[in-house]
Write an enzyme that holds these catalytic residues in place. Structure first.
Site, PDB file in Angstrom:
ATOM      1  CG  ASP A  34      -1.978   1.048   1.175  1.00 49.84           C
ATOM      2  OD1 ASP A  34      -3.154   0.673   1.117  1.00 49.84           O
ATOM      3  OD2 ASP A  34      -1.644   2.254   1.176  1.00 49.84           O
ATOM      4  CB  ILE A  35       0.787   4.256  -2.127  1.00 47.48           C
ATOM      5  CG1 ILE A  35       1.871   5.095  -2.757  1.00 47.48           C
ATOM      6  CG2 ILE A  35      -0.386   5.094  -1.682  1.00 47.48           C
ATOM      7  CD1 ILE A  35       1.451   5.697  -4.093  1.00 47.48           C
ATOM      8  CG  ASN A  91     -12.177  -0.418   4.057  1.00 42.38           C
ATOM      9  OD1 ASN A  91     -12.473  -1.001   5.103  1.00 42.38           O
ATOM     10  ND2 ASN A  91     -11.107   0.349   3.950  1.00 42.38           N
ATOM     11  CD  GLN A  98     -14.595  -0.152  -2.375  1.00 43.29           C
ATOM     12  OE1 GLN A  98     -15.771  -0.344  -2.075  1.00 43.29           O
ATOM     13  NE2 GLN A  98     -13.986  -0.807  -3.340  1.00 43.29           N
ATOM     14  CG  HIS A 104      -8.511  -2.697  -2.066  1.00 47.22           C
ATOM     15  ND1 HIS A 104      -9.369  -1.928  -2.834  1.00 47.22           N
ATOM     16  CD2 HIS A 104      -8.372  -2.041  -0.886  1.00 47.22           C
ATOM     17  CE1 HIS A 104      -9.727  -0.864  -2.139  1.00 47.22           C
ATOM     18  NE2 HIS A 104      -9.140  -0.916  -0.955  1.00 47.22           N
ATOM     19  CG  PHE A 105      -9.267  -8.844   0.618  1.00 46.84           C
ATOM     20  CD1 PHE A 105     -10.284  -9.057   1.528  1.00 46.84           C
ATOM     21  CD2 PHE A 105      -9.505  -9.091  -0.731  1.00 46.84           C
ATOM     22  CE1 PHE A 105     -11.520  -9.531   1.117  1.00 46.84           C
ATOM     23  CE2 PHE A 105     -10.745  -9.564  -1.145  1.00 46.84           C
ATOM     24  CZ  PHE A 105     -11.752  -9.780  -0.226  1.00 46.84           C
ATOM     25  CG  HIS A 106      -6.621  -2.445   3.383  1.00 40.65           C
ATOM     26  ND1 HIS A 106      -5.834  -1.354   3.104  1.00 40.65           N
ATOM     27  CD2 HIS A 106      -7.844  -2.152   2.875  1.00 40.65           C
ATOM     28  CE1 HIS A 106      -6.548  -0.437   2.454  1.00 40.65           C
ATOM     29  NE2 HIS A 106      -7.773  -0.902   2.304  1.00 40.65           N
TER      30      HIS A 106
HETATM   31  P1  5GP Z   1      -9.536   1.802   0.562  1.00 39.65           P
HETATM   32  O1  5GP Z   1      -9.676   3.096   1.306  1.00 39.65           O
HETATM   33  O2  5GP Z   1     -10.242   1.866  -0.770  1.00 39.65           O
HETATM   34  O3  5GP Z   1      -9.922   0.584   1.368  1.00 39.65           O
HETATM   35  O4  5GP Z   1      -7.977   1.623   0.314  1.00 39.65           O
HETATM   36  C1  5GP Z   1      -7.329   2.074  -0.821  1.00 39.65           C
HETATM   37  C2  5GP Z   1      -5.851   2.002  -0.529  1.00 39.65           C
HETATM   38  O5  5GP Z   1      -5.165   2.113  -1.758  1.00 39.65           O
HETATM   39  C3  5GP Z   1      -5.342   3.117   0.371  1.00 39.65           C
HETATM   40  O6  5GP Z   1      -4.828   2.562   1.574  1.00 39.65           O
HETATM   41  C4  5GP Z   1      -4.267   3.810  -0.457  1.00 39.65           C
HETATM   42  O7  5GP Z   1      -3.118   4.132   0.288  1.00 39.65           O
HETATM   43  C5  5GP Z   1      -3.963   2.771  -1.521  1.00 39.65           C
HETATM   44  N1  5GP Z   1      -3.560   3.343  -2.801  1.00 39.65           N
HETATM   45  C6  5GP Z   1      -4.198   4.324  -3.504  1.00 39.65           C
HETATM   46  N2  5GP Z   1      -3.542   4.579  -4.650  1.00 39.65           N
HETATM   47  C7  5GP Z   1      -2.474   3.743  -4.685  1.00 39.65           C
HETATM   48  C8  5GP Z   1      -1.419   3.544  -5.620  1.00 39.65           C
HETATM   49  O8  5GP Z   1      -1.325   4.177  -6.654  1.00 39.65           O
HETATM   50  N3  5GP Z   1      -0.498   2.583  -5.324  1.00 39.65           N
HETATM   51  C9  5GP Z   1      -0.574   1.845  -4.161  1.00 39.65           C
HETATM   52  N4  5GP Z   1       0.383   0.938  -3.958  1.00 39.65           N
HETATM   53  N5  5GP Z   1      -1.564   2.008  -3.264  1.00 39.65           N
HETATM   54  C10 5GP Z   1      -2.488   2.951  -3.516  1.00 39.65           C
END
Ligand code: 5GP
Ligand code: ZN
Length: 146
Positions: A34-35, A91, A98, A104-106
């Protein structure tokens, strides 16, 4: 449903149009850091098909994606002896935090109870009667397989 969405950031990661720190990949799933790295090793596991959220999974896709999660989780844990636990979070929908609408799964490694990740479960058990819980249960039961 097309396999990939050209406007989706995670589809672009699948095709390597956006670079990522990939930790595991096969024909069906990709796992990458995750970035934002809430805690070091925070990894996202995604299907290599554009599905927005868990409500769009069929059993086959779920089996394919979930099958890989324990193996990736163990590799993350083994990579750092300071990792004491892991939250696995998925999420679904804006209201559920989300922000990227490719499912995606964290996999969030945990180091201490005071590291940079938190979840909050409020105890509302006093607010429900057995009748209310039964009504909720029966409503869910009636929709299985919809
Ligand atoms: P969500 O909030 O949808 O559950 O999580 C999305 C996740 O994607 C966030 O934790 C965010 O840091 C990650 N993310 C968003 N854009 C990128 C990207 O371009 N590269 C990577 N590796 N992670 C990303
Ligand atoms: Zn996508």
């Amino acid at each position: 449903m097309s396999k990939l969405d050209p406007d989706c950031i995670f589809c672009k990661i699948i095709t390597n149009d956006i670079p990522s720190y990939t930790v595991y990949e096969d024909d069906d799933v990709k796992a990458f850091l995750d970035i934002s790295q809430g805690t070091p090793g925070h990894t996202l596991v995604i299907p290599k098909i554009h599905v927005a959220n868990i409500f769009e999974y069929d059993e086959q896709l779920a089996a394919t994606v979930f099958a890989k999660i324990p193996m990736i989780a163990r590799a993350i844990q083994a990579a750092n002896p300071a990792i004491k636990g892991m939250n696995i979070v998925n999420n679904n929908g804006e209201v559920a935090y989300q922000s990227v609408f490719h499912s995606h799964f964290h996999l969030v490694p945990r180091y201490t109870s005071k590291d940079d990740f938190g979840m909050f479960f409020k105890d509302n058990s006093a607010n429900y009667t057995p009748e209310q819980l039964t009504e909720i249960q029966e409503s869910i039961n009636s929709h299985l397989g919809d």
